[in-house]
Design a protein around this motif. Structure first.
Motif, short mmCIF file in Angstrom:
data_model
loop_
_atom_site.label_atom_id
_atom_site.label_comp_id
_atom_site.label_asym_id
_atom_site.label_seq_id
_atom_site.Cartn_x
_atom_site.Cartn_y
_atom_site.Cartn_z
N THR A 292 -19.07 -1.84 1.81
CA THR A 292 -20.39 -0.75 1.68
C THR A 292 -20.71 0.49 2.14
N ALA A 293 -19.63 0.93 3.07
CA ALA A 293 -19.21 2.25 3.18
C ALA A 293 -18.66 2.87 2.17
N HIS A 294 -17.63 1.51 1.34
CA HIS A 294 -16.59 2.80 0.13
C HIS A 294 -18.37 2.53 -1.21
N GLY A 295 -18.50 1.78 -1.64
CA GLY A 295 -20.10 1.90 -2.24
C GLY A 295 -20.89 3.12 -1.91
N LEU A 296 -21.65 3.77 -0.25
CA LEU A 296 -21.68 4.70 -0.30
C LEU A 296 -21.44 5.84 -0.67
N GLU A 297 -20.28 5.81 -0.46
CA GLU A 297 -19.17 6.89 -0.16
C GLU A 297 -19.27 7.31 -2.05
N GLN A 298 -18.41 6.09 -2.99
CA GLN A 298 -18.53 6.42 -4.76
C GLN A 298 -19.92 6.92 -5.34
N TRP A 299 -20.76 6.47 -4.61
CA TRP A 299 -22.50 7.18 -4.75
C TRP A 299 -22.22 8.45 -5.12
N ARG A 300 -22.00 8.79 -3.83
CA ARG A 300 -22.03 10.06 -3.22
C ARG A 300 -21.51 11.16 -3.93
N VAL A 301 -19.69 10.26 -4.19
CA VAL A 301 -18.46 11.22 -5.33
C VAL A 301 -19.11 11.09 -6.24
N MET B 71 0.76 -1.56 -0.02
CA MET B 71 -0.06 -0.32 -0.10
C MET B 71 1.18 1.35 0.36
N THR B 72 1.76 1.12 0.70
CA THR B 72 2.51 2.35 0.81
C THR B 72 3.64 2.32 -0.58
N LEU B 73 3.70 1.26 -1.35
CA LEU B 73 4.30 1.64 -3.01
C LEU B 73 2.84 2.53 -3.89
N TRP B 74 2.38 1.60 -3.17
CA TRP B 74 1.25 2.49 -3.78
C TRP B 74 0.79 3.52 -4.26
N LYS B 75 0.54 4.28 -2.64
CA LYS B 75 1.03 5.34 -2.57
C LYS B 75 0.95 6.75 -2.51
N THR B 76 2.24 6.03 -2.92
CA THR B 76 4.08 6.31 -2.63
C THR B 76 4.01 6.80 -4.15
N TRP B 77 3.80 5.70 -5.17
CA TRP B 77 3.54 6.51 -6.45
C TRP B 77 2.83 6.20 -7.46
N SER B 78 1.23 6.29 -6.88
CA SER B 78 0.23 6.83 -7.59
C SER B 78 0.01 8.09 -8.33
N SER B 79 -0.24 8.29 -8.98
CA SER B 79 -1.06 10.62 -8.75
C SER B 79 -3.01 9.65 -7.81
N THR B 80 -2.63 11.68 -7.69
CA THR B 80 -3.86 11.90 -6.82
C THR B 80 -5.16 12.21 -7.35
N SER B 81 -6.22 11.67 -7.10
CA SER B 81 -7.37 11.80 -8.20
C SER B 81 -8.92 12.49 -6.44
N GLU B 82 -9.13 12.42 -7.81
CA GLU B 82 -10.55 12.92 -7.15
C GLU B 82 -11.37 11.53 -5.32
N GLN B 83 -11.06 10.58 -6.39
CA GLN B 83 -11.54 9.26 -5.03
C GLN B 83 -10.21 9.11 -4.26
N ASP B 84 -9.12 9.49 -4.12
CA ASP B 84 -8.07 9.23 -3.63
C ASP B 84 -8.07 8.79 -2.11
N ARG B 85 -8.99 9.90 -1.66
CA ARG B 85 -9.51 9.83 -0.21
C ARG B 85 -9.78 8.74 0.42
N LEU B 86 -10.97 8.69 -0.86
CA LEU B 86 -12.14 7.35 -0.42
C LEU B 86 -11.39 5.55 -0.79
N TRP B 87 -10.07 5.87 -1.36
CA TRP B 87 -9.09 4.54 -1.77
C TRP B 87 -8.13 4.43 -0.83
N THR B 88 -8.01 5.33 -0.35
CA THR B 88 -7.10 5.47 0.84
C THR B 88 -7.52 4.51 2.16
#
Length: 145
Positions: free
Chosen positions: A125-134, A59-76
């Protein structure tokens, strides 16, 4: 880009690789996982700890080298929330791991899954609900505030 752009990423990459590899160097041997005097439940938690190192390092490698996006907070938030439960589920796959040691006996072979599955369902479920909201918010419609 300057070197200052890459130095923090390279340092985090080093930490991530150590987090992934070191538990297996230290524990996947006769002193821990293959120790004949260790009870199965100790192996279970040792396996969970090693898996957690791989999960968190990855996860550290992923977050270190990935670009941030609108949904970055949700996935993290989602992957962090799931970390403990995914690695607990993986602990059954380590040699000799058991859900409990005598004298305990819950009568169920994979008793931890009664915690793992519901917790991952809550995370999903939390991810899906937040995805739907975003997505609704991005489309110009405010869903659920």
């Amino acid at each position: 880009m300057t070197i200052l752009y890459y130095v923090p990423r390279l340092l985090l990459t080093l930490v991530a690789l150590i987090t992934i590899i070191a538990p297996y160097i230290a524990d996947y041997n006769t002193t821990h996982v293959f120790n004949p005097t260790w009870p199965g439940h100790a192996r279970f938690h040792n396996g969970q700890t090693m898996s957690l190192g791989v999960y968190l390092g990855s996860m550290t490698l992923w977050k270190t080298w990935s670009s941030t996006s609108e949904q970055d907070r949700l996935w993290t938030a989602t992957v962090i929330a799931a970390a403990y439960y995914i690695t607990q589920g993986s602990a059954y796959y380590y040699p000799g791991a058991t859900a409990w040691d005598p004298p305990q006996d819950f009568g169920v072979p994979y008793v931890h899954l009664y915690v793992v599955v519901p917790m991952l369902a809550l995370v999903g479920t939390a991810h899906g609900l937040e995805q739907w909201r975003v997505v609704g918010k991005a489309g110009g419609k405010e869903k659920g505030g």
